[in-house]
Design a protein around this motif. Structure first.
Motif, short mmCIF file in Angstrom:
data_model
loop_
_atom_site.label_atom_id
_atom_site.label_comp_id
_atom_site.label_asym_id
_atom_site.label_seq_id
_atom_site.Cartn_x
_atom_site.Cartn_y
_atom_site.Cartn_z
N LYS A 17 28.31 6.46 23.83
CA LYS A 17 30.08 7.40 23.60
C LYS A 17 30.16 5.12 23.20
N LEU A 18 30.13 4.24 22.96
CA LEU A 18 30.40 3.45 23.45
C LEU A 18 30.65 2.85 21.42
N GLY A 19 28.85 3.76 21.18
CA GLY A 19 29.32 3.61 19.18
C GLY A 19 30.08 4.38 18.65
N LEU A 26 36.64 2.25 13.76
CA LEU A 26 36.41 1.67 11.84
C LEU A 26 36.09 2.78 10.96
N GLY A 27 35.98 4.37 11.29
CA GLY A 27 36.08 5.41 10.23
C GLY A 27 37.58 5.36 10.04
N GLY A 28 38.41 5.18 11.43
CA GLY A 28 40.03 5.56 10.92
C GLY A 28 40.47 4.32 10.10
N PHE A 29 39.90 2.96 10.40
CA PHE A 29 40.46 1.66 9.67
C PHE A 29 39.77 2.55 7.59
N VAL A 30 38.91 3.02 7.74
CA VAL A 30 38.73 3.15 6.60
C VAL A 30 39.40 4.27 5.98
N ALA A 31 39.37 5.38 6.48
CA ALA A 31 40.41 6.71 6.17
C ALA A 31 41.47 6.04 5.40
N VAL A 49 45.20 9.39 14.06
CA VAL A 49 44.02 10.27 14.99
C VAL A 49 42.66 10.13 15.55
N ALA A 50 42.28 9.05 14.78
CA ALA A 50 41.20 7.78 14.91
C ALA A 50 41.10 7.25 15.85
N LEU A 51 41.97 6.38 15.90
CA LEU A 51 41.60 5.48 16.94
C LEU A 51 42.12 6.41 18.63
#
Length: 126
Positions: A17-19, A26-31, A49-51
């Motif tokens: 869950k933490l991972g 991180l995916g949100g920042f990349v997106a 949305v990712a955050l």
């Protein structure tokens, strides 16, 4: 010797869950950066949305639950604090300012005295 209730062992599911929470953030920042040509709405939407998903996943993990419990307990303790009245707060603030001014004058006098002793009396540079 007092025993401690601190537990550092976490399950594999909790680590997953933490991972996942970290990966979502991180995916949100990349997106956000990859969607630069699609417009600000797409960029910010993907990031928010990712955050939100990362925070939600973290909140259901054991670490997230402990953090939320810590926040609740901290808020309860803050409510128990007896805050000073306005008059008392103003008096204490005045005491601090007076102390700072007195200390500044003391340090300035000490500096000038040492300067006079070393440069004028001992070294005779002036």
């Amino acid at each position: 010797m007092a025993s401690s209730d601190v537990q550092t062992v976490s399950s594999g599911a909790d680590k997953a869950k933490l991972g996942l929470a970290v990966a979502l953030v991180l995916g949100g920042f990349v997106a956000f950066y990859l969607l630069g040509g699609r417009g600000a709405l797409a960029q910010w939407g993907a990031l928010i949305v990712a955050l939100a998903a990362g925070i939600a996943v973290f909140a259901v993990s054991e670490s997230g639950k402990q953090l939320i419990a810590f926040g609740r307990d901290s808020w309860k303790e803050v409510k128990k604090v007896v805050w000073p009245a306005r008059k008392e707060a103003m008096q204490m603030t005045a005491y601090v300012f007076v102390f700072v001014v007195v200390m500044a004058i003391f340090l300035w006098l000490t500096d000038k005295t040492l300067e006079w002793v070393f440069y004028d009396l001992i070294l005779r540079w002036r």
